[in-house]
Design a protein around this motif. Sequence first.
Motif, PDB file in Angstrom:
ATOM      1  N   LEU A 132      -6.776   6.458  10.567  1.00 29.65           N
ATOM      2  CA  LEU A 132      -6.482   5.036  10.328  1.00 29.65           C
ATOM      3  C   LEU A 132      -6.359   4.329  11.672  1.00 29.65           C
ATOM      4  N   PHE A 133      -6.597   3.011  11.666  1.00 29.62           N
ATOM      5  CA  PHE A 133      -6.472   2.240  12.901  1.00 29.62           C
ATOM      6  C   PHE A 133      -4.988   1.955  13.124  1.00 29.62           C
ATOM      7  N   PRO A 134      -4.407   2.522  14.179  1.00 32.93           N
ATOM      8  CA  PRO A 134      -2.942   2.496  14.313  1.00 32.93           C
ATOM      9  C   PRO A 134      -2.384   1.104  14.568  1.00 32.93           C
ATOM     10  N   HIS A 135      -3.217   0.188  15.089  1.00 31.06           N
ATOM     11  CA  HIS A 135      -2.682  -1.131  15.440  1.00 31.06           C
ATOM     12  C   HIS A 135      -2.856  -2.141  14.323  1.00 31.06           C
TER      13      HIS A 135
END
Lengths: 357, 303
Positions: A84-87
């Motif tokens: 997943l895109f952490p930001h």
Amino acid sequence: MLNLSGVTRRYGETVALEDLNLIVPDDTYMSLLGASGAGKTTLLRLIAGFEEPNAGQISLNGERLDGKAPHRRDIGFVFQNFALFPHLTVQENVEFGLKYRETGACADPKELTERAADALQLVGLDGFGHRGVGEISGGQKQRVALARTLVTEPRIVLLDEPLGALDANLRNRMCDELRAIRERLRVSFLHVTGSETEALTMGDTVAVLSDGRIVQADGSTELFTRPHNPAAARHLNAWNLLEGTAWAGALDTSAGMLPLSRPLAEGAAAQIALRFDQLGVSDLDAVPGGRSHFTARYVTGEFNGPTALSFFRAPDGALIQVVDHLGDPRLPELTEGRSYALHYAPGDALLFEGAST
Amino acid sequence: MTTVTTDMPDTTETSPAAAREANERRRALMLLSPGLLWMILFMVLPMLMVIYVSFWTQTTFAVNDTLTTASWERFLSSATYLGAIGTTLRIWAIVLVATLVVGYPVALFIGLFVKNQTVQTALLVACVIPFWTSFLIRVIAWRPMLGTEGAINTILMNLGLINEPLTFLLFSEFSVLVGMTQIYCVFMVGPITFMISRIDESTIEAARDLGASFGTIFRRIVLPLSMPGVIVGAIFVSVMVLGEFATAASLSGRKVNLLGNIIVSQVGSLKWAFAAVAGVVLTIIITAVITLALRVVDLRKEM
């Protein structure tokens, strides 16, 4: 229909996949079973386009895929570690593909929100959109990863050990949900796993990957009851394999002379496969009529709940396993260290020609 | 009520949990104290001292501790000194942008495209090779490069691109900018490389699988995730450039006056109060810049 023909992938001297052929039909749940290091992930990465094959062709509905950039292949990949895109928030993660894809990006914010919400609802994450991806549990991350992939309506979905990071309870629930989701979307899923139970539960079709090739691809029941070769049988973790050489109309194995179901040339190498749950145990002098048998020493038992596993050693040390079902026990009381007759119906034994590798 | 005995420990005695907590607090304090002591002795106290001295009375050859705002008034009403603030801020801004423009692609290359960890480290070490020699040598080495008879002018003249040497190359603001960018670039490359190399390869693959082109992935994934590195790098570069004086002194031919140069020359002529004023102004500017930088990205959340 996804079609792989003659696909080969090497890393220097190591061959990960060799001359692999596989067809994934439309609207199917296919599981791909292989031991760790068998090249399962490599196969998925080749289909998704993160790596290219050294030889062979990959095509989807007749259109050639290899050589195309991954973002132009329109294939969904669900990563083992979710990736997943952490930001970004859950909502932004799901919207990513819709919003930023190179072709056919969706610019209408209302449509984006709606489609993301639909996808989150599909995976049972209503109202989680505003959360950060660091604030949700492993199972929820798995669902976000799935929603993020499904929302872009890929032509085929590749799942790389999707349940590996989940605990057993969650795994069982996700199994059912994955099947249900797939049935609603009518898109093919190719699910990679190292667990034979998971492969058999999930797949309409199960393909077994061994030594860089698909050794068998069949319906789960068909595969489980009739593996076509020793490699497939070994991956199912339900078959005892006894190897030997044909001699005087029988097979001279480590467990003794066993009858052949069909004649073999004198001196030919072959293996006999006996399923764990089709072996009976009796005292040496009380073998039921009409059943073939061999002698083995009882080593120990393992209690697994609804089933019990008993381990025997053949005279030369080969390990033989027998499964007994608690609700319908077949085995007598066993004493460790004593020898018993292991018997089976001659028709249940499978015969594979050729030496083991 | 008569005697009721319970198993609860006597409240006057400390419970094991409290004892453990106290123990841990003592250990934390022990670990902290050398640094704290050092900072108080050699940073906080001198800082306070500088502020105090800036209000002292300055006569031509001496200072005495009669408090006055004369130095401050002189500093804030002088066009030269206010101009120095302007020059310092301008050079800082240009060098910051230049180190970012030069450093980010390098960091992107090392952090994202070099997969081998050993090669990554080797390349980062290569970036600091210039630091194996002294600061002064590094700065002065630019002279034979940029001078009127230097390498660049000679090459350009031999190629017939120019007829007479370019004079703006050396002893100008340009040479100061070139020198500073070269020296401080590595402080930008390091932190950005670190942040970029921490980006999970599979998130980039996931973005690609979702249909994003490389440009989009850079804008939406790599750039936001590397922002903490950019901020840390910017803080390093800012702190060093704002306090700079040596590069300006040796490459500008005294044409560029930074706050740092003013402090050096004032201290040289024993104008302690005045140097202290410039020092306080510089500290305020640096504090403001760092505060601003930390506003952009919440480092505590990202690191």
